[in-house]
Design a protein around this motif. Structure first.
Motif: not given
Length: 82
Positions: A17-18, A61-67, A71-73
């Motif tokens: 899922v992740v 929104g794209a920059y928020a997705c990359f952030a 953060a997950a990495v």
């Protein structure tokens, strides 16, 4: 040796899922950065406030997705090191 199949299945499910979620978020980031302003009737690039605002919103929104991906990495690296 005993294998806890329930825990193994839980790890597999969460990992799946992740992984799919992070690929989806990264894809949204790619799509957001590749958005261009819509052309007008005459074929020239639109410079109207609505098209520029939509493009800026998509880029934000794209920059928020990359952030979120970064953060997950970073959290994954933290879990490995700690």
């Amino acid at each position: 040796m005993s294998i806890d199949w329930a825990a193994l299945g839980q790890v597999f499910g969460v990992s799946l899922v992740v992984t799919v979620g992070m690929v989806g978020v990264f894809t949204l980031g790619i799509l957001g950065t590749s958005r261009k302003a819509a052309p007008e009737q005459g074929g020239a690039a639109a410079a109207a406030g609505g098209a520029v605002g939509a493009s800026a919103l998509a880029r934000t929104g794209a920059y928020a997705c990359f952030a979120l991906c970064a953060a997950a990495v970073a959290y994954g690296i933290y879990l490995i090191v700690a």
